[in-house]
Every structure is written in structure tokens, then in C-alpha cells.
Design a protein around this motif. Structure first.
Motif, PDB file in Angstrom:
ATOM      1  N   GLY A  88     -16.120   6.864   7.276  1.00 16.40           N
ATOM      2  CA  GLY A  88     -15.255   6.338   9.514  1.00 16.40           C
ATOM      3  C   GLY A  88     -14.939   4.635   9.576  1.00 16.40           C
ATOM      4  N   SER A  89     -15.053   4.458   8.270  1.00 19.87           N
ATOM      5  CA  SER A  89     -14.154   2.912   8.218  1.00 19.87           C
ATOM      6  C   SER A  89     -12.615   2.511   8.189  1.00 19.87           C
ATOM      7  N   LYS A  90     -12.415   2.808   8.964  1.00 17.56           N
ATOM      8  CA  LYS A  90     -10.569   3.194   8.929  1.00 17.56           C
ATOM      9  C   LYS A  90     -10.235   1.476   8.806  1.00 17.56           C
ATOM     10  N   SER A  91     -10.784   0.298   7.644  1.00 13.42           N
ATOM     11  CA  SER A  91     -10.075  -1.369   7.644  1.00 13.42           C
ATOM     12  C   SER A  91      -9.316  -1.149   6.180  1.00 13.42           C
ATOM     13  N   ILE A  92      -8.542  -1.199   6.173  1.00 12.47           N
ATOM     14  CA  ILE A  92      -7.805  -2.022   4.297  1.00 12.47           C
ATOM     15  C   ILE A  92      -7.389  -3.357   4.807  1.00 12.47           C
ATOM     16  N   SER A  93      -7.952  -3.527   3.594  1.00 11.31           N
ATOM     17  CA  SER A  93      -7.221  -5.991   3.372  1.00 11.31           C
ATOM     18  C   SER A  93      -6.017  -5.909   3.275  1.00 11.31           C
ATOM     19  N   TYR A  94      -5.785  -6.564   3.673  1.00  4.00           N
ATOM     20  CA  TYR A  94      -4.124  -7.320   3.579  1.00  4.00           C
ATOM     21  C   TYR A  94      -3.354  -7.112   2.545  1.00  4.00           C
ATOM     22  N   PRO A  95      -4.276  -7.407   1.379  1.00  5.78           N
ATOM     23  CA  PRO A  95      -3.378  -7.236  -0.330  1.00  5.78           C
ATOM     24  C   PRO A  95      -3.474  -5.843  -0.603  1.00  5.78           C
ATOM     25  N   CYS A  96      -5.208  -4.973  -0.150  1.00  6.25           N
ATOM     26  CA  CYS A  96      -4.844  -3.374  -0.504  1.00  6.25           C
ATOM     27  C   CYS A  96      -3.464  -2.836   0.485  1.00  6.25           C
ATOM     28  N   CYS A  97      -2.813  -3.345   1.803  1.00  6.51           N
ATOM     29  CA  CYS A  97      -1.668  -2.898   2.632  1.00  6.51           C
ATOM     30  C   CYS A  97      -1.036  -3.206   2.467  1.00  6.51           C
ATOM     31  N   LEU A  98      -0.462  -4.416   1.361  1.00  2.00           N
ATOM     32  CA  LEU A  98       0.672  -4.956   1.178  1.00  2.00           C
ATOM     33  C   LEU A  98       1.265  -3.704  -0.154  1.00  2.00           C
ATOM     34  N   THR A  99       0.153  -3.444  -0.818  1.00  2.00           N
ATOM     35  CA  THR A  99      -0.250  -3.073  -1.971  1.00  2.00           C
ATOM     36  C   THR A  99       0.033  -1.433  -2.412  1.00  2.00           C
ATOM     37  N   GLN A 100      -0.171  -0.764  -1.034  1.00  2.00           N
ATOM     38  CA  GLN A 100       0.091   0.635  -1.109  1.00  2.00           C
ATOM     39  C   GLN A 100       1.679   0.658  -0.165  1.00  2.00           C
ATOM     40  N   MET A 101       1.781  -0.728   0.619  1.00  5.66           N
ATOM     41  CA  MET A 101       3.475   0.007   1.292  1.00  5.66           C
ATOM     42  C   MET A 101       4.793  -0.626  -0.466  1.00  5.66           C
ATOM     43  N   TYR A 102       4.414  -1.255  -1.210  1.00  6.14           N
ATOM     44  CA  TYR A 102       4.998  -1.500  -2.033  1.00  6.14           C
ATOM     45  C   TYR A 102       4.678   0.238  -3.215  1.00  6.14           C
ATOM     46  N   PHE A 103       3.722   0.471  -3.199  1.00  4.13           N
ATOM     47  CA  PHE A 103       4.062   1.406  -3.996  1.00  4.13           C
ATOM     48  C   PHE A 103       4.608   2.784  -3.117  1.00  4.13           C
ATOM     49  N   PHE A 104       4.055   2.855  -2.218  1.00  9.78           N
ATOM     50  CA  PHE A 104       4.743   3.955  -0.494  1.00  9.78           C
ATOM     51  C   PHE A 104       6.283   3.837  -1.441  1.00  9.78           C
ATOM     52  N   HIS A 105       6.727   2.962  -1.036  1.00 11.31           N
ATOM     53  CA  HIS A 105       8.369   2.950  -1.263  1.00 11.31           C
ATOM     54  C   HIS A 105       9.370   2.597  -2.643  1.00 11.31           C
ATOM     55  N   PHE A 106       8.029   2.141  -3.808  1.00 10.42           N
ATOM     56  CA  PHE A 106       8.375   2.363  -4.838  1.00 10.42           C
ATOM     57  C   PHE A 106       8.752   4.134  -5.417  1.00 10.42           C
ATOM     58  N   PHE A 107       7.855   4.602  -4.491  1.00  6.89           N
ATOM     59  CA  PHE A 107       8.254   6.644  -5.167  1.00  6.89           C
ATOM     60  C   PHE A 107       8.886   7.030  -4.465  1.00  6.89           C
ATOM     61  N   GLY A 108       8.482   6.582  -2.878  1.00  2.00           N
ATOM     62  CA  GLY A 108      10.021   7.018  -1.602  1.00  2.00           C
ATOM     63  C   GLY A 108      11.401   6.730  -2.482  1.00  2.00           C
ATOM     64  N   ILE A 109      11.936   5.574  -2.694  1.00  2.00           N
ATOM     65  CA  ILE A 109      12.928   5.615  -2.923  1.00  2.00           C
ATOM     66  C   ILE A 109      13.959   6.531  -4.485  1.00  2.00           C
ATOM     67  N   MET A 110      11.892   6.046  -5.569  1.00  6.07           N
ATOM     68  CA  MET A 110      12.737   7.292  -6.599  1.00  6.07           C
ATOM     69  C   MET A 110      13.347   9.178  -6.722  1.00  6.07           C
ATOM     70  N   ASP A 111      12.145   9.266  -5.514  1.00  8.05           N
ATOM     71  CA  ASP A 111      12.021  10.608  -4.572  1.00  8.05           C
ATOM     72  C   ASP A 111      13.731  10.485  -4.199  1.00  8.05           C
ATOM     73  N   SER A 112      14.157   9.828  -3.552  1.00 12.17           N
ATOM     74  CA  SER A 112      15.248   9.862  -3.091  1.00 12.17           C
ATOM     75  C   SER A 112      16.419   9.848  -3.550  1.00 12.17           C
ATOM     76  N   VAL A 113      16.260   8.718  -4.607  1.00 16.43           N
ATOM     77  CA  VAL A 113      17.277   8.810  -6.044  1.00 16.43           C
ATOM     78  C   VAL A 113      17.297  10.278  -7.131  1.00 16.43           C
ATOM     79  N   LEU A 114      15.465  10.709  -7.281  1.00 16.56           N
ATOM     80  CA  LEU A 114      15.805  11.359  -7.602  1.00 16.56           C
ATOM     81  C   LEU A 114      16.440  13.319  -7.815  1.00 16.56           C
ATOM     82  N   ILE A 115      16.144  13.354  -6.194  1.00 18.77           N
ATOM     83  CA  ILE A 115      16.667  13.824  -5.918  1.00 18.77           C
ATOM     84  C   ILE A 115      18.442  14.048  -5.864  1.00 18.77           C
TER      85      ILE A 115
END
Length: 313
Positions: A88-115
Motif C-alpha cells: 500500500g506504499s507507493k513511494s520511491i526515494s529520489y536515489p532509488c528512482c534515478l537508479t531504476q531509471m538508469y537500469f530501465f534505459h540500460f536494459f531497454g537499449i540492450m534489448d533494442s540493439v540485441l534484436i
């Protein structure tokens, strides 16, 4: 004019896929099942390829890397959403948010290039079969996979550093279920023009360019398949390529809608629906798409499962 004496948000509130509490139980069950299937399916493919020496070829090497990236991409976003629904807690800290954004783009770019890399591999295998071993050598395979890992790390780091310089002084409610770049930019009360230019530049490199290469590769592949004299040979070649084209349609169709379409036609609902496709649905479907029509991989999976059952009993 730059705002002064403003404190940036220390955390964000992820509003999730739905703001209706009665839908959260259904969403939790659905995404938990999808995530379990994603983890089991992709890990089975990685284990099957690594354990069977007959699958130690460039095509399966690229497929193992794609399965690893899909597993990591789903793990970066879905578990956090499940925890938020359960607690029921929807909060995410600022550092965790940036970390999640980093890895999302990291693996998203990898996915696109690997295809795109896998499309090139199929192009060489079908159009230049006699020179396949020479063109797609071990050194080339390492470069085709290792290069994107380094490139993805670099680009994702720039995205994160550009985001870290922004100030979030208004609402901290993010209309998404994870920290994606475009919704975050809308919450900033400072100038985001540099970020937006870099988003378009990167999208052109990692979405538009690979897509053009894929379409060019498959245009050549289709021409080569049409020239095959036997109907059985044409059918087998089309069957091999159709699974890859399914992944291309799912992945690029949704990412183009989020990162290359004008902001005037994008809405929070459309962005979340597209994000579900390339962060949850596509990683879940990839193991089925690549294994159902592949006899060698199916055989390796059966051997792996039977070996595990035999050792446990």
C-alpha cells in the motif's frame, strides 16, 4: 529564469497502473503470474543454451543474452510495482528512482540493439550461408554483444546525470508504475530542453536506426527466401524469421509510440500501456516465441528438465 531557493523532491509517489483500489488485487495477481513466467522462461533458455554444447553457436549466444536482458528488464520494474500494491506504499526515494531509471534505459537499449543484432545474424545465415562461420566469428560475436553493453552503460549514465541536475519543486506524484524518463521530465520545474534533445538523439540511435537495419535485413532475407526452389525450404526459413518479426513488432511498435511520437498525442494512459508491453509482455513472450518453433532448443529444454527431475528423484 532559473528558480532559486527551491528544494527538490526527496521522493516520488508512483500512482501505478490504476488509481482504483478495487483493481489492485487483479493487477497484483496478473503481474505476479507474468513475472514468474518471465523469470522461469528466460532462465530456462539461458540454462538450456549454456548446458547443451550443440547450442554454442552465434544465434543461441545472442538469444541467451536477449533472455538475460529481458529477465533484468522485467526485474527492474515489476517487483517494485508488486511490492507497492501489496504494502500500500507507493513511494520511491529520489536515489532509488534515478537508479531504476538508469537500469530501465540500460536494459531497454540492450534489448533494442540485441534484436537488431539477431536480425543481422539471420541475414548472414540465410543470405550468405557458406560464409556464415567466417563473417559471424567468435570475435565478431563478442564485439556485437560487448559493444552494446558498453554503449548502453554510457548512454544510460548520461540520461541519469542530466536528470540529476533537474529540480522537482511541484507535485511529486508520478503517473506511472516505475520511474520512466518522460513522466519525470514533466514534473521538473527547471528547463528540460537539453534532456529532451538528448532523448530524441538517443531514440534515433537506439530505436529508429536498429529498426531501419532490421527492415533492410529482412527485405534481403525475403528476397533470398523467395528464390529458394523447394517449398519446404521456404517454409522453414519463413518459420525461423517469423518469430523474430513478432518480437520486432511488439517491441518497436510500443517504444516508438512513447519516445518518438509528438507529446501532443501521448497521454499517461497510453504511455503506461506501452510500457507494460515492452517491460512485462515482451520479456514474457520471448521464451515462447523463440522456443516453440525451434526443435534444437526444445530438445535442450527437455534434456535440462529431465536431468533436473532425475537428479531430484
Amino acid at each position: 529564469m532559473e528558480p532559486r531557493n527551491q528544494t527538490s523532491a526527496s521522493e516520488f509517489i508512483l500512482l501505478g497502473l490504476s488509481e482504483k483500489p478495487e483493481q489492485e488485487t487483479l493487477l497484483f495477481s496478473l503481474f505476479l503470474c507474468m513475472y514468474v513466467v518471465t523469470v522461469v522462461g528466460n532462465l530456462l533458455i539461458i540454462l538450456a543454451i549454456s548446458s547443451d554444447s550443440h547450442l554454442h553457436t552465434p544465434m543461441y549466444f545472442f538469444l541467451a543474452n536477449l533472455s538475460l536482458v529481458d529477465f533484468c528488464l522485467a526485474t527492474n520494474t515489476v517487483p517494485k510495482m508488486l511490492v507497492n500494491i501489496q504494502t500500500g506504499s507507493k513511494s520511491i526515494s529520489y536515489p532509488c528512482c534515478l537508479t531504476q531509471m538508469y537500469f530501465f534505459h540500460f536494459f531497454g537499449i540492450m534489448d533494442s540493439v540485441l534484436i537488431a543484432v539477431m536480425a543481422y545474424d539471420r541475414f548472414v545465415a540465410i543470405c550468405h550461408p557458406l560464409h556464415y562461420a567466417t563473417i559471424v566469428s567468435l570475435r565478431v560475436c563478442v564485439l556485437l554483444v560487448g559493444g552494446p553493453w558498453v554503449f548502453s552503460c554510457f548512454v544510460s549514465l548520461i540520461h541519469t546525470l542530466l536528470m540529476a541536475r533537474l529540480v522537482f519543486c511541484g507535485t511529486n506524484e508520478l503517473p506511472h508504475y516505475f520511474c520512466d524518463l518522460t513522466p519525470l521530465l514533466r514534473l521538473s520545474c527547471t528547463d528540460t530542453s537539453v534532456n529532451q534533445i538528448f532523448v530524441l538523439f538517443v531514440a534515433g540511435m537506439v530505436i529508429a536506426t536498429p529498426l531501419v537495419c532490421i527492415l533492410a535485413s529482412y527485405a534481403r532475407i525475403i528476397v533470398a527466401i523467395v528464390k529458394v526452389p523447394s517449398a519446404g525450404g521456404r517454409k522453414k526459413a519463413f518459420s525461423t524469421c517469423s518469430s523474430h518479426l513478432s518480437v520486432v513488432a511488439l517491441f518497436y511498435g510500443t517504444t516508438i509510440g512513447v519516445y518518438l511520437c509528438p507529446s501532443s498525442v501521448r497521454t499517461a494512459v497510453k504511455e503506461k500501456a506501452s510500457a507494460v508491453m515492452y517491460t512485462a509482455v515482451t520479456p514474457m513472450l520471448n521464451p515462447f516465441i523463440y522456443s516453440l518453433r525451434n526443435r534444437d532448443l526444445n530438445g535442450a529444454l527437455r534434456k535440462l528438465v529431465s536431468k533436473k527431475i532425475g537428479s531430484s528423484s
